[in-house]
Motif scaffolding. Structure first.
Motif, PDB file in Angstrom:
ATOM      1  N   UNK A   2       0.849  -1.186   0.101  1.00 57.85           N
ATOM      2  CA  UNK A   2      -0.126   0.056   0.094  1.00 57.85           C
ATOM      3  C   UNK A   2       0.898   1.165  -0.073  1.00 57.85           C
ATOM      4  N   UNK A   3       0.918   2.107  -1.062  1.00 61.08           N
ATOM      5  CA  UNK A   3       1.842   3.185  -1.065  1.00 61.08           C
ATOM      6  C   UNK A   3       1.526   4.138  -0.377  1.00 61.08           C
ATOM      7  N   UNK A   4       2.456   4.800   0.238  1.00 57.36           N
ATOM      8  CA  UNK A   4       2.094   6.235   1.163  1.00 57.36           C
ATOM      9  C   UNK A   4       1.960   7.326   0.092  1.00 57.36           C
ATOM     10  N   UNK A   5       1.108   8.094   0.463  1.00 59.51           N
ATOM     11  CA  UNK A   5       0.492   9.189  -0.240  1.00 59.51           C
ATOM     12  C   UNK A   5       1.552  10.497   0.271  1.00 59.51           C
ATOM     13  N   UNK A   6       1.832  11.459  -0.498  1.00 58.51           N
ATOM     14  CA  UNK A   6       2.458  12.853  -0.156  1.00 58.51           C
ATOM     15  C   UNK A   6       1.482  13.597  -0.147  1.00 58.51           C
ATOM     16  N   UNK A   7       1.404  14.288   1.041  1.00 66.42           N
ATOM     17  CA  UNK A   7       0.320  15.489   0.994  1.00 66.42           C
ATOM     18  C   UNK A   7       0.714  16.569   0.377  1.00 66.42           C
ATOM     19  N   UNK A   8       0.261  16.509  -0.764  1.00 67.68           N
ATOM     20  CA  UNK A   8       0.960  17.844  -1.677  1.00 67.68           C
ATOM     21  C   UNK A   8       0.220  19.137  -1.313  1.00 67.68           C
ATOM     22  N   UNK A   9      -1.031  19.117  -0.798  1.00 64.14           N
ATOM     23  CA  UNK A   9      -1.851  20.318  -0.476  1.00 64.14           C
ATOM     24  C   UNK A   9      -1.300  21.192   0.425  1.00 64.14           C
ATOM     25  N   UNK A  10      -0.119  20.534   1.367  1.00 65.12           N
ATOM     26  CA  UNK A  10       0.311  21.197   2.359  1.00 65.12           C
ATOM     27  C   UNK A  10       1.608  22.007   2.182  1.00 65.12           C
ATOM     28  N   UNK A  11       2.165  21.531   0.733  1.00 63.45           N
ATOM     29  CA  UNK A  11       3.378  22.125   0.567  1.00 63.45           C
ATOM     30  C   UNK A  11       3.294  23.215  -0.593  1.00 63.45           C
ATOM     31  N   UNK A  12       4.093  24.238  -0.651  1.00 61.80           N
ATOM     32  CA  UNK A  12       4.198  25.326  -1.493  1.00 61.80           C
ATOM     33  C   UNK A  12       5.122  25.141  -2.378  1.00 61.80           C
ATOM     34  N   UNK A  13       5.110  25.368  -3.660  1.00 59.65           N
ATOM     35  CA  UNK A  13       6.005  25.173  -4.896  1.00 59.65           C
ATOM     36  C   UNK A  13       6.366  26.264  -5.440  1.00 59.65           C
ATOM     37  N   UNK A  14       7.204  27.202  -4.923  1.00 57.23           N
ATOM     38  CA  UNK A  14       7.222  28.552  -5.484  1.00 57.23           C
ATOM     39  C   UNK A  14       8.447  28.594  -6.971  1.00 57.23           C
ATOM     40  N   UNK A  15       7.902  28.895  -7.754  1.00 51.39           N
ATOM     41  CA  UNK A  15       8.606  29.105  -9.153  1.00 51.39           C
ATOM     42  C   UNK A  15       9.247  30.415  -9.173  1.00 51.39           C
ATOM     43  N   UNK A  16      10.575  30.472  -9.729  1.00 52.41           N
ATOM     44  CA  UNK A  16      11.100  31.621  -9.919  1.00 52.41           C
ATOM     45  C   UNK A  16      11.254  31.710 -11.331  1.00 52.41           C
ATOM     46  N   UNK A  17      10.863  33.104 -11.754  1.00 47.66           N
ATOM     47  CA  UNK A  17      10.792  33.510 -13.279  1.00 47.66           C
ATOM     48  C   UNK A  17      12.175  33.868 -13.376  1.00 47.66           C
ATOM     49  N   UNK A  18      12.568  33.775 -14.627  1.00 51.14           N
ATOM     50  CA  UNK A  18      14.132  34.715 -14.779  1.00 51.14           C
ATOM     51  C   UNK A  18      13.894  34.933 -16.307  1.00 51.14           C
ATOM     52  N   UNK A  19      14.041  36.473 -16.349  1.00 44.69           N
ATOM     53  CA  UNK A  19      13.810  36.745 -17.671  1.00 44.69           C
ATOM     54  C   UNK A  19      15.299  36.538 -18.437  1.00 44.69           C
ATOM     55  N   UNK A  20      15.209  36.241 -19.379  1.00 46.23           N
ATOM     56  CA  UNK A  20      16.680  36.041 -20.250  1.00 46.23           C
ATOM     57  C   UNK A  20      16.599  36.537 -21.513  1.00 46.23           C
ATOM     58  N   UNK A  21      17.498  37.604 -21.928  1.00 45.70           N
ATOM     59  CA  UNK A  21      17.613  38.154 -23.209  1.00 45.70           C
ATOM     60  C   UNK A  21      18.381  37.214 -24.258  1.00 45.70           C
ATOM     61  N   UNK A  22      17.645  36.447 -24.485  1.00 48.58           N
ATOM     62  CA  UNK A  22      18.286  35.410 -25.500  1.00 48.58           C
ATOM     63  C   UNK A  22      17.443  34.952 -26.634  1.00 48.58           C
ATOM     64  N   UNK A  23      17.533  34.914 -27.669  1.00 48.23           N
ATOM     65  CA  UNK A  23      16.695  34.780 -29.013  1.00 48.23           C
ATOM     66  C   UNK A  23      16.265  33.193 -28.755  1.00 48.23           C
ATOM     67  N   UNK A  24      17.268  32.418 -28.255  1.00 54.49           N
ATOM     68  CA  UNK A  24      17.050  30.974 -28.522  1.00 54.49           C
ATOM     69  C   UNK A  24      15.956  30.513 -27.382  1.00 54.49           C
ATOM     70  N   UNK A  25      15.707  31.634 -26.302  1.00 51.31           N
ATOM     71  CA  UNK A  25      15.059  31.014 -25.289  1.00 51.31           C
ATOM     72  C   UNK A  25      13.942  31.910 -25.092  1.00 51.31           C
ATOM     73  N   UNK A  26      12.478  31.010 -25.167  1.00 52.44           N
ATOM     74  CA  UNK A  26      11.239  31.654 -25.000  1.00 52.44           C
ATOM     75  C   UNK A  26      10.906  31.925 -23.647  1.00 52.44           C
ATOM     76  N   UNK A  27      11.347  30.832 -22.661  1.00 54.77           N
ATOM     77  CA  UNK A  27      11.052  31.366 -21.282  1.00 54.77           C
ATOM     78  C   UNK A  27      11.723  30.264 -20.380  1.00 54.77           C
ATOM     79  N   UNK A  28      12.157  30.661 -19.373  1.00 49.93           N
ATOM     80  CA  UNK A  28      12.826  29.883 -18.209  1.00 49.93           C
ATOM     81  C   UNK A  28      12.192  29.885 -17.018  1.00 49.93           C
ATOM     82  N   UNK A  29      12.099  28.918 -16.154  1.00 48.88           N
ATOM     83  CA  UNK A  29      11.447  28.975 -14.901  1.00 48.88           C
ATOM     84  C   UNK A  29      12.258  27.713 -14.050  1.00 48.88           C
TER      85      UNK A  29
END
Length: 568
Positions: free
Chosen positions: A91-118
């Motif tokens: 019986x696999x144990x579940x991870x309580x994902x609701x109680x965890x925050x997932x901060x994402x860091x946006x990074x603006x990159x001035x490079x025509x090869x890259x559309x977005x980075x996170x």
């Protein structure tokens, strides 16, 4: 597998062995079942043998083993363990994902090869007390337009080494590049820091570094060999600086780290046969990275890694691992350690170097001279051209790769991104005003056919989300409650070769978006924030999936959306 029950609110991952859709919290036991069946001699991973067949097969294997001259008690134990594992109903144990925050860091990159980075990180508080991972995102690297330096450092036994590497390795690498290609420039502050290292990297040490200038045995057909040498030399010097033990707490075993870095270079248009005003003139130096480039390529990726932090490139929907696993699971690495006088313990699954460390290459790990004799700072390096068929670049720490392989990560990334675009385009096609579309809610195919849900969206002015309910405010300002399960049903998208869209009931994020933008081409959305939001969403989903799948390490995911992603 993925039955239609309460588990359906979780994302499913396609197992790379049997191709079954597995929910993350079942994935660890599912993969162990494959290994156990293989050890017991069952060829078909899709079918799980019954208990009577398992018992007969165990008796056959033990009987054969006892009659051979190479009888091994350890192999007997593996047979018994595999048999007991398959006989039990886990019986696999579940991870309580609701109680965890997932901060994402946006990074603006001035490079025509890259559309977005996170970048998305989680310290995995169930198993780890501190976040020891660090990441690097540097734009206009070396004062060069169209050049970026990306990296991810996976710390071990403390974050001290990882902190130093994230700060100093880019400077050391830039110094090596600038010595060969004059288009790389160092600022005064950077030069002052490099000058301070002179007291550590003395003449006798520089004499030992001549091994990197030795041309014998070097593939002269590789135009990027000088960059690979620059990588090797900078990793070598970084490891030397870590010998100082700055800010280390222990006096016996200091911290160490795995690392993966990527130099992203844009090829000037004139190098590709075009013209572009304002483009940097190519260096006169014959060692310039643009002196020989693949025809039709828009840019180059120069990758270096040590340890178990990895980089994966998605090209034409297929995964290409650009790094190498430096651990006891690698046969060549095991052979190198043993031939150099090191030892590998019998710990499962592949043993530990000197009974302490799974990785065979890395930066740091000083203080223990016997261990350091086997753990070397020599990186694996590779250079690859990129064009419009390249869609994603993923750098991730061991926390992701210990539970998901490259194919599974790629499949999940493609599914998440495709689903994000489909839902965004649907809202655009229904001409929702910028005021009514202040936030982007991810719907599924069922909602597109649900007239009540559509009316709520078209009349709604703002979407508010909580873990227990979703509230829509109508034109009169009254809030309507919508059951989360109704909005989060999982169905197959219209593309036949795409798995069902991934969803988490407790973590659907409402990403701000510019809904006033127009579609281009065949309904393709061109929003300034679309790709930033998509990169953030994908990185979060990968972290969540790793947590649910049973990862026990810090998790850091750096995802880069390349130009080819808009053709998916």
């Amino acid at each position: 597998t993925a039955p239609q029950n309460e588990d359906s609110k979780h994302v499913s991952v396609s197992c790379s062995v049997c191709q079954q859709a597995i929910y993350p919290h079942h994935l660890l036991y599912h993969k162990k079942s494959h290994k156990a069946q293989t050890l017991l001699g069952f060829d078909s991973p899709q079918r799980r043998p019954d208990k009577k067949t398992l018992l007969a097969q165990r008796q056959t294997l033990i009987s054969t083993l006892t009659q051979t001259l190479k009888y091994s008690e350890r192999h007997r134990q593996k047979i018994d363990y595999s048999f007991e594992f398959l006989m039990d109903n886990h019986t696999p144990t579940r991870c309580d994902l609701a109680s965890i925050n997932y901060p994402s860091t946006y990074k603006k990159v001035n490079n025509s090869l890259i559309k977005a980075l996170s970048v998305c990180q989680d310290k995995n508080s169930l198993w780890q007390g501190d976040m020891e991972d660090r990441f690097i995102v540097l734009d206009n690297y070396g004062n060069r337009a169209g050049t970026s330096f990306l990296g991810l450092v996976d710390g071990f036994r403390g974050a001290t080494a990882a902190e130093r590497v994230a700060t100093e390795l880019p400077l050391l690498f830039l110094d090596q590049l600038a010595q060969t290609d004059c288009s790389y420039k160092k600022s005064k502050e950077e030069q002052q820091i490099l000058d301070s290292f002179a007291t550590v990297i003395k003449a006798d040490y520089r004499e030992r570094e001549k091994i990197f200038s030795d041309t014998s045995g070097v593939d002269k057909s590789n135009p990027y060999g000088w960059i690979h040498k620059a990588y090797a030399k900078s990793f070598w010097r970084m490891d030397r600086l870590l010998r100082l033990g700055r800010n280390e707490a222990s006096k016996v075993r200091w911290s160490g780290c795995s690392a993966v870095t990527c130099l992203v270079e844009r090829i000037p248009s004139r190098e590709r046969g075009g013209t572009e005003e304002g483009e940097r003139k190519p260096s006169e130096n014959t060692h310039s990275p643009s002196s020989k480039t693949a025809q039709g390529a828009a840019g180059l990726l120069h990758i270096a890694n040590v340890g178990n932090a990895h980089a994966v490139l998605c090209k034409n929907g297929k995964s290409h691992c650009l790094s190498e696993e430096h651990s006891t699971a690698n046969v060549r690495e095991r052979k190198r350690v043993l031939e150099n006088g090191g030892s590998i313990s019998t710990n499962e699954p592949d043993g530990l170097v000197e009974g302490y460390l799974r990785t065979t290459r890395g930066l740091g790990h000083h203080g223990d001279l016997i261990l350091k004799r086997s753990v070397i700072p020599v990186p694996h390096t590779i250079s690859v051209p990129i064009d419009d068929t390249c869609q994603f670049l993923i750098l991730a720490s061991n926390g992701l790769w210990e539970v998901l392989d490259y194919k599974e990560v790629l499949a999940l990334t493609l599914r998440t991104f495709t689903h994000y675009l489909r839902m965004y385009e649907y809202i655009q096609q229904n001409r929702m005003s910028p005021y009514k579309c202040q936030y982007l809610m991810l719907l599924t195919e069922d909602n597109l056919n649900d007239s009540e849900a559509l009316n709520d969206l078209q009349d709604g002015a703002e979407i508010l989300y909580s873990h227990t309910e979703i509230l829509l405010s109508d034109s009169k300002g009254n809030l309507k409650q919508i059951k989360p399960k109704k909005l989060l049903q999982t169905v197959s998208p219209p593309v036949s070769d795409t798995p069902p869209p991934p969803q988490y009931e407790d973590s659907i994020k409402i990403h701000p978006s510019n809904c006033g933008s127009q579609t281009a081409g065949k309904g393709r959305v061109t929003s300034e924030t679309l790709y930033d939001d998509a990169a953030s969403y994908i990185s979060e989903q990968l972290v969540k999936t790793a947590l649910a799948a049973g990862s026990r390490d810090n998790i850091t995911v750096l995802i880069v959306l390349l130009n080819g992603c808009d053709k998916i």
